[in-house]
Design an enzyme around this catalytic site. Structure first.
Site, mmCIF file in Angstrom:
data_model
loop_
_atom_site.group_PDB
_atom_site.id
_atom_site.type_symbol
_atom_site.label_atom_id
_atom_site.label_comp_id
_atom_site.label_asym_id
_atom_site.label_seq_id
_atom_site.Cartn_x
_atom_site.Cartn_y
_atom_site.Cartn_z
ATOM 1 N N GLU A 127 0.850 -1.198 0.000
ATOM 2 C CA GLU A 127 0.000 0.000 0.000
ATOM 3 C C GLU A 127 0.881 1.242 0.000
ATOM 4 O O GLU A 127 2.062 1.153 0.350
ATOM 5 C CB GLU A 127 -0.860 0.019 1.280
ATOM 6 N N ALA A 130 2.287 1.316 3.358
ATOM 7 C CA ALA A 130 2.752 0.040 3.937
ATOM 8 C C ALA A 130 3.460 -0.775 2.865
ATOM 9 O O ALA A 130 2.815 -1.418 2.036
ATOM 10 C CB ALA A 130 1.579 -0.741 4.522
ATOM 11 N N ILE A 157 0.911 -2.887 -7.871
ATOM 12 C CA ILE A 157 0.510 -4.281 -8.057
ATOM 13 C C ILE A 157 0.775 -4.724 -9.500
ATOM 14 O O ILE A 157 0.152 -4.246 -10.450
ATOM 15 C CB ILE A 157 -0.974 -4.490 -7.658
ATOM 16 N N GLY A 343 32.014 0.362 -23.346
ATOM 17 C CA GLY A 343 32.105 1.795 -23.608
ATOM 18 C C GLY A 343 30.734 2.331 -24.008
ATOM 19 O O GLY A 343 29.696 1.824 -23.560
ATOM 20 N N GLU A 367 10.094 -7.956 -3.598
ATOM 21 C CA GLU A 367 10.276 -9.212 -2.829
ATOM 22 C C GLU A 367 11.161 -8.984 -1.598
ATOM 23 O O GLU A 367 11.894 -9.882 -1.193
ATOM 24 C CB GLU A 367 10.886 -10.321 -3.701
HETATM 25 C C1 LIG Z 1 7.841 -2.633 -10.078
HETATM 26 C C2 LIG Z 1 7.286 -3.090 -8.775
HETATM 27 C C3 LIG Z 1 6.355 -4.118 -8.763
HETATM 28 C C4 LIG Z 1 5.810 -4.563 -7.563
HETATM 29 N N1 LIG Z 1 4.874 -5.550 -7.575
HETATM 30 C C5 LIG Z 1 4.196 -5.837 -6.421
HETATM 31 C C6 LIG Z 1 3.073 -6.717 -6.431
HETATM 32 O O1 LIG Z 1 2.735 -7.319 -7.457
HETATM 33 N N2 LIG Z 1 2.401 -6.911 -5.279
HETATM 34 C C7 LIG Z 1 2.745 -6.290 -4.105
HETATM 35 O O2 LIG Z 1 2.079 -6.493 -3.097
HETATM 36 N N3 LIG Z 1 3.825 -5.455 -4.058
HETATM 37 C C8 LIG Z 1 4.542 -5.207 -5.193
HETATM 38 N N4 LIG Z 1 5.614 -4.334 -5.149
HETATM 39 C C9 LIG Z 1 5.968 -3.702 -3.895
HETATM 40 C C10 LIG Z 1 7.318 -4.083 -3.327
HETATM 41 O O3 LIG Z 1 7.272 -5.343 -2.740
HETATM 42 C C11 LIG Z 1 7.711 -2.941 -2.374
HETATM 43 O O4 LIG Z 1 8.107 -1.850 -3.180
HETATM 44 C C12 LIG Z 1 8.804 -3.317 -1.402
HETATM 45 O O5 LIG Z 1 8.358 -4.279 -0.492
HETATM 46 C C13 LIG Z 1 9.311 -2.089 -0.636
HETATM 47 O O6 LIG Z 1 8.261 -1.325 -0.124
HETATM 48 P P1 LIG Z 1 8.237 0.262 -0.389
HETATM 49 O O7 LIG Z 1 8.509 0.463 -1.829
HETATM 50 O O8 LIG Z 1 6.995 0.806 0.175
HETATM 51 O O9 LIG Z 1 9.497 0.822 0.387
HETATM 52 P P2 LIG Z 1 9.567 1.135 1.974
HETATM 53 O O10 LIG Z 1 9.160 -0.055 2.750
HETATM 54 O O11 LIG Z 1 8.909 2.420 2.258
HETATM 55 O O12 LIG Z 1 11.136 1.317 2.144
HETATM 56 C C14 LIG Z 1 11.829 2.542 1.861
HETATM 57 C C15 LIG Z 1 13.269 2.360 2.271
HETATM 58 O O13 LIG Z 1 13.340 2.128 3.687
HETATM 59 C C16 LIG Z 1 14.043 0.930 3.933
HETATM 60 N N5 LIG Z 1 13.487 0.243 5.110
HETATM 61 C C17 LIG Z 1 12.184 0.025 5.405
HETATM 62 N N6 LIG Z 1 12.088 -0.666 6.535
HETATM 63 C C18 LIG Z 1 13.344 -0.914 6.970
HETATM 64 C C19 LIG Z 1 13.905 -1.613 8.083
HETATM 65 N N7 LIG Z 1 13.143 -2.229 8.986
HETATM 66 N N8 LIG Z 1 15.255 -1.665 8.177
HETATM 67 C C20 LIG Z 1 16.047 -1.058 7.248
HETATM 68 N N9 LIG Z 1 15.567 -0.403 6.180
HETATM 69 C C21 LIG Z 1 14.241 -0.318 6.045
HETATM 70 C C22 LIG Z 1 13.843 0.090 2.677
HETATM 71 O O14 LIG Z 1 14.844 -0.914 2.556
HETATM 72 C C23 LIG Z 1 13.937 1.154 1.615
HETATM 73 O O15 LIG Z 1 15.290 1.428 1.329
HETATM 74 C C24 LIG Z 1 6.216 -3.944 -6.342
HETATM 75 C C25 LIG Z 1 7.177 -2.945 -6.368
HETATM 76 C C26 LIG Z 1 7.717 -2.505 -7.555
HETATM 77 C C27 LIG Z 1 8.735 -1.407 -7.533
#
Ligand SMILES: Cc1cc2nc3c(=O)[nH]c(=O)nc-3n(C[C@H](O)[C@H](O)[C@H](O)COP(=O)(O)OP(=O)(O)OC[C@H]3O[C@@H](n4cnc5c(N)ncnc54)[C@H](O)[C@@H]3O)c2cc1C
Length: 387
Positions: A127, A130, A157, A343, A367
């Site tokens: 989300e 989240a 998603i 290059g 993931e």
């Molecule tokens: C192209 C794409 C396709 C996707 N497809 C799907 C899908 O099909 N279904 C689905 O449900 N999701 C999907 N996702 C979501 C994906 O799993 C999330 O982007 C990922 O889990 C990270 O969440 P966030 O982007 O909200 O980053 P955030 O959780 O906000 O993280 C931001 C930064 O904070 C760091 N961080 C957060 N918590 C901690 C911690 N405890 N310790 C250290 N560092 C931390 C992270 O490593 C990151 O560097 C997709 C994402 C992308 C980019």
């Protein structure tokens, strides 16, 4: 662990490699150029993949899959990973294993049509507020008689635009944990045409052209009790049981793409001449090749090790996180160095390298980010000491 491949594994790898080179590579340039996945092309490739026994090879034989063990499946995924992700995912790879968790009725409605290529699934957890912290999700499902009412928003998603249904993870309560209150999660099947459920275009994305992402909106979306996948409040148990190896799948596809980039780099280092000699004779280039091969092999061994242990029932979260972390970071390094060796030509779309370099970026985020993988690995070490 036996490091040699069985005859069957060699045959699967060779068949998949030939399929990828003959059926997927020819369509890559068009998808990269337009960002659009032509569904007629997908249908055509899907039909050929089914005939070759390659479609949904992750699935058990009893539901029409190839019944590969995890290690062999990862070898197959590695070969698929060489090609454009949108193409290989949609036309060849799979429905999600989580569909195996369904009841017989749910299998009839969702799994079997997916196995026949008649339907596509998508999985919705993330989300806007989240991502890594999934148990902080805000989208809810509340009981209303026997029905459930869903509200909230999911984003990022993957391929929800072409999916016929979504498996959606929604908060169905709160529980106290040693780390404070956390949401209880339940998984639901949501058909695309359900009133109160809308799929909106997502964002443009630098990685994996043609592999779209969408925003899902739930506005008093009413579902029957039969839409629950697994048990109420046990959505993460279902995900952990059935999605266990997806981190390894990401690792395996990174191996294939890195191997393709390295092959290009080696060939160019041997062929390109500057200052009257092959550039591969300059230590500045040859040492890059050595480091790329070293990193690739290390990632390969970690991935095969985790896959093999998965089949023995001895794999740990840390094993899977190490494989995902190493393979995704290795791909970023190998793709970047392959471009450096080429290059300026490395950045041109004549070669798949700029694409592999762009695509590598998302692998360290989805993931579970690299930071979350490191958290999982270190947590396992510290827990043993009461940390
Ligand atoms: C192209 C794409 C396709 C996707 N497809 C799907 C899908 O099909 N279904 C689905 O449900 N999701 C999907 N996702 C979501 C994906 O799993 C999330 O982007 C990922 O889990 C990270 O969440 P966030 O982007 O909200 O980053 P955030 O959780 O906000 O993280 C931001 C930064 O904070 C760091 N961080 C957060 N918590 C901690 C911690 N405890 N310790 C250290 N560092 C931390 C992270 O490593 C990151 O560097 C997709 C994402 C992308 C980019």
């Amino acid at each position: 662990m036996n490091f040699g491949m069985t005859e069957e594994q060699v045959m699967i790898v060779e068949t998949t490699r030939a399929f990828v080179e003959n059926e997927l590579y020819p369509h890559e340039a068009e998808i990269e150029r337009t960002g659009v996945l032509d569904m007629d092309v997908v249908r055509d490739i899907q039909k050929k993949a089914m005939e070759a026994g390659l479609y949904a090879a992750n699935m058990p034989e009893e539901v029409g899959g190839a019944g590969l063990d995890t290690l062999t499946w990862l070898m197959y995924e590695k070969e698929l990973g060489r090609a454009n992700y949108a193409l290989h995912w949609t036309a060849v790879a799979r429905p999600s294993n989580i569909l195996l968790a369904g009841t017989q009725d749910q299998k009839e409605q969702y799994l079997y049509p997916c196995m026949k290529g008649e339907k596509w699934d998508c999985l919705a957890m993330t989300e806007p507020d989240a991502g890594s912290d999934l148990r902080g999700m805000k989208a809810t499902a509340r009981k209303d008689g026997d029905d459930w009412i869903l509200n909230g928003t999911k984003h990022f998603i993957s391929h929800a635009d072409i999916a016929d249904f979504a498996i959606c993870f929604m908060a169905t309560g709160v529980e106290d944990t040693p780390r404070g209150p956390k949401k209880k999660i339940t998984a639901f099947f949501v058909d695309k045409d359900t009133p109160g459920f809308a799929v909106r275009d997502g964002y443009g994305n630098v990685s994996h052209r043609g592999y779209t992402n969408a925003v899902l909106e739930f506005d008093d979306c009413r579902l029957p009790a039969s839409a629950v996948l697994g048990d109420v409040d046990k959505g993460f148990d279902v995900a952990n049981t059935w999605l266990g190896a997806t981190r390894l799948q990401v690792a395996a596809t990174c191996l294939g793409r890195a191997e393709r980039a390295l092959d290009h780099a080696v060939a160019y280092a041997a062929e390109r001449k500057q200052f009257g000699q092959q550039i591969g004779k300059f230590q500045g280039v040859s040492f890059k090749l050595a480091d790329m091969a070293l990193e690739l092999k290390a990632a390969n061994l970690l991935t095969w090790d985790a896959g093999w242990k998965f089949d023995q029932g001895t794999v740990t979260e840390s094993d899977m996180s190490m494989a995902k972390l190493k393979a995704t970071e290795m791909l970023a390094f190998v793709a970047d160095e392959a471009i450096q060796i080429h290059g300026g030509m490395g950045l041109m779309d004549e070669l798949p390298l700029e694409r592999i370099w762009r695509d590598a970026r998302v692998e360290r985020i989805w993931e579970g980010t690299s930071e979350i993988q490191r958290h999982i690995i270190s947590r396992e070490m510290l827990r043993a000491l009461g940390g």
